[in-house]
Motif scaffolding. Structure first.
Motif, short mmCIF file in Angstrom:
data_model
loop_
_atom_site.label_atom_id
_atom_site.label_comp_id
_atom_site.label_asym_id
_atom_site.label_seq_id
_atom_site.Cartn_x
_atom_site.Cartn_y
_atom_site.Cartn_z
N SER A 122 0.81 -1.22 0.00
CA SER A 122 0.00 0.00 0.00
C SER A 122 0.84 1.27 0.00
O SER A 122 0.65 2.16 -0.84
CB SER A 122 -0.94 0.00 1.21
OG SER A 122 -1.71 -1.17 1.26
N ARG A 137 -6.79 -3.45 -10.00
CA ARG A 137 -6.23 -3.56 -8.65
C ARG A 137 -7.11 -4.37 -7.71
O ARG A 137 -6.64 -4.88 -6.69
CB ARG A 137 -6.04 -2.15 -8.05
CG ARG A 137 -4.92 -1.34 -8.65
CD ARG A 137 -5.11 0.18 -8.42
NE ARG A 137 -5.71 0.53 -7.15
CZ ARG A 137 -5.05 0.97 -6.08
NH1 ARG A 137 -3.73 1.07 -6.14
NH2 ARG A 137 -5.67 1.30 -4.98
N LEU A 141 -6.61 -6.33 -3.47
CA LEU A 141 -6.96 -5.53 -2.30
C LEU A 141 -7.61 -6.43 -1.25
O LEU A 141 -8.66 -7.03 -1.50
CB LEU A 141 -7.92 -4.40 -2.69
CG LEU A 141 -7.31 -3.19 -3.40
CD1 LEU A 141 -8.40 -2.31 -3.98
CD2 LEU A 141 -6.43 -2.39 -2.44
N ASN A 144 -8.67 -3.50 2.42
CA ASN A 144 -8.26 -2.17 1.96
C ASN A 144 -6.75 -1.97 1.89
O ASN A 144 -6.26 -0.84 1.84
CB ASN A 144 -8.88 -1.07 2.84
CG ASN A 144 -10.40 -1.04 2.71
OD1 ASN A 144 -10.93 -1.13 1.61
ND2 ASN A 144 -11.08 -0.94 3.84
N LEU A 146 -3.19 -3.13 -0.28
CA LEU A 146 -2.80 -3.64 -1.60
C LEU A 146 -1.64 -4.63 -1.45
O LEU A 146 -0.57 -4.28 -0.96
CB LEU A 146 -2.38 -2.47 -2.49
CG LEU A 146 -2.10 -2.79 -3.96
CD1 LEU A 146 -3.38 -3.23 -4.67
CD2 LEU A 146 -1.52 -1.56 -4.66
#
Length: 431
Positions: A122, A137, A141, A144, A146
């Protein structure tokens, strides 16, 4: 996921689905951890692009990265799709993943993240990853955060023969389920096989149920059902009933239950040779149709899965997937740099032009020349929701049960209610 999905993306392994696996000395056998006398960091890139043209293109990109980063050496490790999955399962169990590795996201990636084996990307990728196509993406995820960077994205939709539609008096692709069933009836009335299906391989039939569930219950319902381990809600039963209604029209080619996907007598060939008017398949469909059959050229068109009247879902919610790269926990900075290089506009343009992937960098869209590919890209870009392939999104046993149960419904041996109950039973057993 099970073997059916391997078959489905066998084509992608050739031209699209390549994975990255980079490793320092402490990972999976890299030559250096950056602390040697030479000052060189070796990163090991694991990918599944074992066939051309992707193999050569990716090797060239590795050399380009090395030229731009003289103190980094890229060691390429290539495995075919199923061998890669087996190896990664063993590495996950051992707690030692490659520095950068191919991922489809979803349930498998979540297992690796939950085990504390994957780097949270992230923050280190935020300055440039935020500019990637949002829907691309999505599979990476989790909570929330990455955990992967996409290099490819695609969606399932209907590929159709414009000439056969015209012959049946269908003036435009249907946008509603009732309109779709009407189109099937019109094709049948003209003696045209409406749909090709690889019933033997099960996963192509799953696409229908998955999309119908999205259209009736809404895209969020599929995630909530997985969390709750309960697929018995009305929307899922309705999805099965809509599919049963379609099967009742006998829309598929003769012998479809024994048909494979990419063989000369299979699903793709039936469309590519003009023997069936449509197939529900991914963005790779035109290439496989031309390879297994003759291909339709300018007669080939694409349209998204129709909306279901009264359903909670929207026609702009898409079902599909792609390929991405994740990093092992503690991977060197060079691995992050490589991911950044791999989604640079110039790199993405090269991938689009030479390997046929759909761009994950919006600025690379100009490299798309095929009108159908442009149509798919437009759908993805405008997507208001995204659902990953169910045999990737869910635990492997659950994904397999979806495939098996839906295949049974299509064959007439399970009811819509039984499909929902079977998937729920498997999901609860996997808890």
């Amino acid at each position: 996921m099970g073997d059916p999905a391997l078959s489905r993306r066998g084509f992608l392994a050739a031209s699209v689905a390549a994975g990255l696996g980079v490793t320092a000395l402490s990972g999976c056998g890299g030559d250096s951890d950056g602390g040697s006398s030479s000052g060189t960091t070796t990163i090991e890139w694991w990918n599944i692009s074992t066939t051309e043209p992707t193999k050569t293109v990716w090797a060239g990109l590795a050399k380009k990265f090395e030229a731009q980063n003289p103190k980094v050496k890229v060691k390429i490790v290539q495995l075919e799709n199923d061998a890669y999955k087996s190896k990664m399962t063993a590495l996950t169990a051992s707690g030692k993943l490659p520095d950068i590795f191919h991922t489809w996201g979803g349930g498998v990636l979540k297992q690796q993240v939950d085990a504390g084996l994957v780097e949270d990307l992230s923050d280190p990728t935020k300055p440039w990853a935020d500019g990637l196509l949002p829907v691309a993406r999505q599979p990476y995820l989790l909570d929330n955060k990455l955990y992967g960077i996409p290099f490819d994205i695609g969606m399932i939709g209907f590929w159709y023969n414009k000439a056969l539609f015209k012959q049946a008096g269908i003036t435009a692709p249907p946008t509603t389920w009732s309109g779709f069933l009407d189109a099937v009836r019109k094709l049948k009335a003209k003696g045209i096989t409406p749909l090709a299906l690889a019933g033997k391989e099960k996963w192509p039939g799953m696409y229908y149920w998955a999309y119908l569930a999205m259209r009736t219950a809404g895209v969020d319902a599929l995630r909530k059902a997985d969390d709750a381990k309960d697929f018995t809600g009305a929307g899922f039963v309705e999805a099965g009933q809509h599919l049963k209604d379609l099967v009742g029209l006998q829309p598929f080619q003769k012998g479809f239950l024994g048909a494979a996907y990419s063989t000369p007598t299979g699903q793709a060939a039936a469309v590519g040779n003009g023997k069936a008017a449509m197939e529900l398949m991914g963005q790779w469909a035109p290439v496989v149709e031309a390879d297994a059959g003759k291909g339709l050229g300018s007669d080939l068109g694409f349209f998204p899965f129709p909306a279901v009247e009264g359903g909670k879902g929207a026609i702009t919610e898409v079902f599909g997937g792609g390929g991405g790269h994740a990093l092992r926990k503690g991977a060197p900075q060079a691995a992050v740099d490589f991911l950044k290089f791999f989604v640079a506009e110039s790199t993405d343009v090269e991938l689009v032009k030479k390997t046929g992937v759909l761009p994950v960098v919006p600025a690379a869209e100009s490299a798309i020349s095929d009108p159908n590919t442009k149509a798919v890209q437009a759908q993805l870009k405008g997507a208001t929701g995204f659902q990953l392939y169910l045999d990737q999104a869910y635990a492997p046993a659950v994904g397999q049960e979806v495939n098996d149960s839906v295949a049974a419904l299509i064959a007439g041996s399970k009811s819509p209610e039984q499909v929902a109950q079977s998937i729920t039973k498997t999901a609860k057993e996997e808890q």
